[in-house]
Design an enzyme around this catalytic site. Structure first.
Site, short mmCIF file in Angstrom:
data_model
loop_
_atom_site.label_atom_id
_atom_site.label_comp_id
_atom_site.label_asym_id
_atom_site.label_seq_id
_atom_site.Cartn_x
_atom_site.Cartn_y
_atom_site.Cartn_z
N CYS A 47 -7.82 46.32 33.76
CA CYS A 47 -7.12 47.16 32.81
C CYS A 47 -6.03 47.94 33.54
O CYS A 47 -6.24 48.43 34.64
CB CYS A 47 -8.14 48.12 32.24
SG CYS A 47 -7.41 49.46 31.33
N GLY A 104 -9.51 52.76 29.83
CA GLY A 104 -8.88 52.69 31.15
C GLY A 104 -9.74 52.37 32.36
O GLY A 104 -9.18 52.19 33.43
N GLY A 150 -11.55 49.68 33.04
CA GLY A 150 -11.84 48.26 33.25
C GLY A 150 -11.21 47.69 34.51
O GLY A 150 -10.16 48.14 34.97
#
Ligand code: 5GP
Length: 345
Positions: free
Chosen positions: A186, A181, A183
């Site tokens: 993301c 999570g 990124g």
């Protein structure tokens, strides 16, 4: 219902406290590390920064430049075996220790991995990654690759907790990929509510891995060289970068011009853009967990790599680490509620 109440920290929640130092200049700081991997038994020396296996980042062109700086590239998994063959036949063998072959976990992926690794026995690394490294199917795939390729160094993930880090190492992984999570493109945390702040995930997984002579890569969430230092400070043996290495000459992603300014497309590997490109659309049982953005075009990768290395070297001098190896031992994090001064934007 069990609620863990101790606070978990991300890059924005901490800074590194400076310490008395005898180092005169950052040029004295070595960023090279030498690791021996627990399962492959191979030894590797280099600067432990990895370009992410995204088709906008982990390209053959980027790998050539990264290798010149002794940094790694996880080559994205969408190149064909023929493209691999062409790359390997035109590349210097000095590049080989710095590239990783990426694979998914289907039978077709397995066959392709066999075909690529058969092209050149100098290939040392494989990156096996899925969004959710907690699935049994994934662990079984890691075991299968370990059985078939005893001397390949396996990087596998992604996970964010100590017990799953141990499970992957015991199943044959050498380097565990840590991050769910964080990124830049993301959307997992928004779509699913699942995640773990990256500094705490790195500290906890590194602790678990090091107890088994394993290694970890902190994957995702670095937005500036200071974050890379924080990841190393948290105990990461490697740091993987996506967004920070996107938008360059060597990157993938369509070049677009808007109002006289140049941009490059950058998108998550499970974004609509990637799924339309490689799977002919988003399967109806799943939501895309990645965004598509455009990043300002940034010219050649070398300048960015120099900036990152300069930053990490400077961190080392602030805490008195003569080499990157000492950075985590000399890191004390302080919890903060502010980062940089934004008065001029
Ligand atoms: P960055 O350095 O850009 O912050 O993060 C890069 C990492 O983001 C990649 O190495 C990968 O782990 C993760 N990532 C890439 N594409 C996607 C995506 O579409 N969805 C999610 N959840 N993560 C992604």
């Amino acid at each position: 219902m069990h609620v863990e109440t101790d606070i978990k920290l991300g890059f924005k929640n901490v800074m590194i406290r400076p310490k008395r130092s005898t180092l005169k200049s950052r040029s004295q700081v070595s960023l090279e590390r030498t690791y021996t991997f627990r399962n492959s038994q191979r030894t590797w020396t280099g600067v432990p920064i990895i370009a992410a296996n995204m088709d906008t980042v982990g390209t053959f062109e980027a790998a050539t430049v990264m290798a010149e700086h002794k940094m790694l590239t996880a080559i994205h998994k969408h190149y064909s075996v023929d493209e691999w063959q062409a790359f390997l036949s035109t590349s210097d063998s000095s590049v080989l220790p710095y590239i990783m072959v990426s694979t998914g976990t289907s039978d077709a992926d397995y066959d392709k991995l066999k075909a690529i690794t058969a092209l050149n026995d100098g290939l040392e690394f494989v990156c096996i990654d899925v969004a959710n490294g907690y699935s049994e199917h994934f662990v079984e795939f890691v075991r299968r690759v370990r059985r078939e390729f005893p001397s390949l160094t396996i990087m596998a993930g992604n996970v964010v907790t100590g017990e799953m880090t141990e499970e992957l190492l015991l199943s044959g992984a050498d380097i565990v990929k840590v991050g769910i999570g964080p990124g830049s493109v993301c959307t997992t945390r928004v779509k699913t509510g699942v995640g773990y702040p990256q500094v705490s995930a790195t500290i906890e997984c590194a602790d678990a891995a090091h107890g088994l002579n394993g290694h970890v890569v902190s994957d995702g969430g670095c937005t500036c060289p200071g974050d890379v230092s924080k990841a190393f400070g948290a105990g990461a043996d490697f740091v993987m970068l996506g967004g920070m290495l996107a938008g360059h000459d060597e990157s993938g992603g369509e070049l677009v011009e808007d109002d006289g300014k140049q941009y490059r497309l950058f998108y998550g590997m499970s974004s609509d853009t990637a799924m339309n490109k490689y799977h002919g659309g988003v399967a109806n049982y799943r939501a895309s967990e990645g965004k598509t953005v455009r990043v300002p075009y940034r010219g050649p990768l070398v300048a960015t790599l120099a900036d990152i290395q300069g930053g990490v070297r400077s961190t080392c001098t602030y805490v008195g680490a003569a080499a990157l190896k000492e950075l985590s031992k000399r890191t004390t994090f302080i919890r903060v509620e502010e980062q940089e001064n934004q008065v001029f934007g």
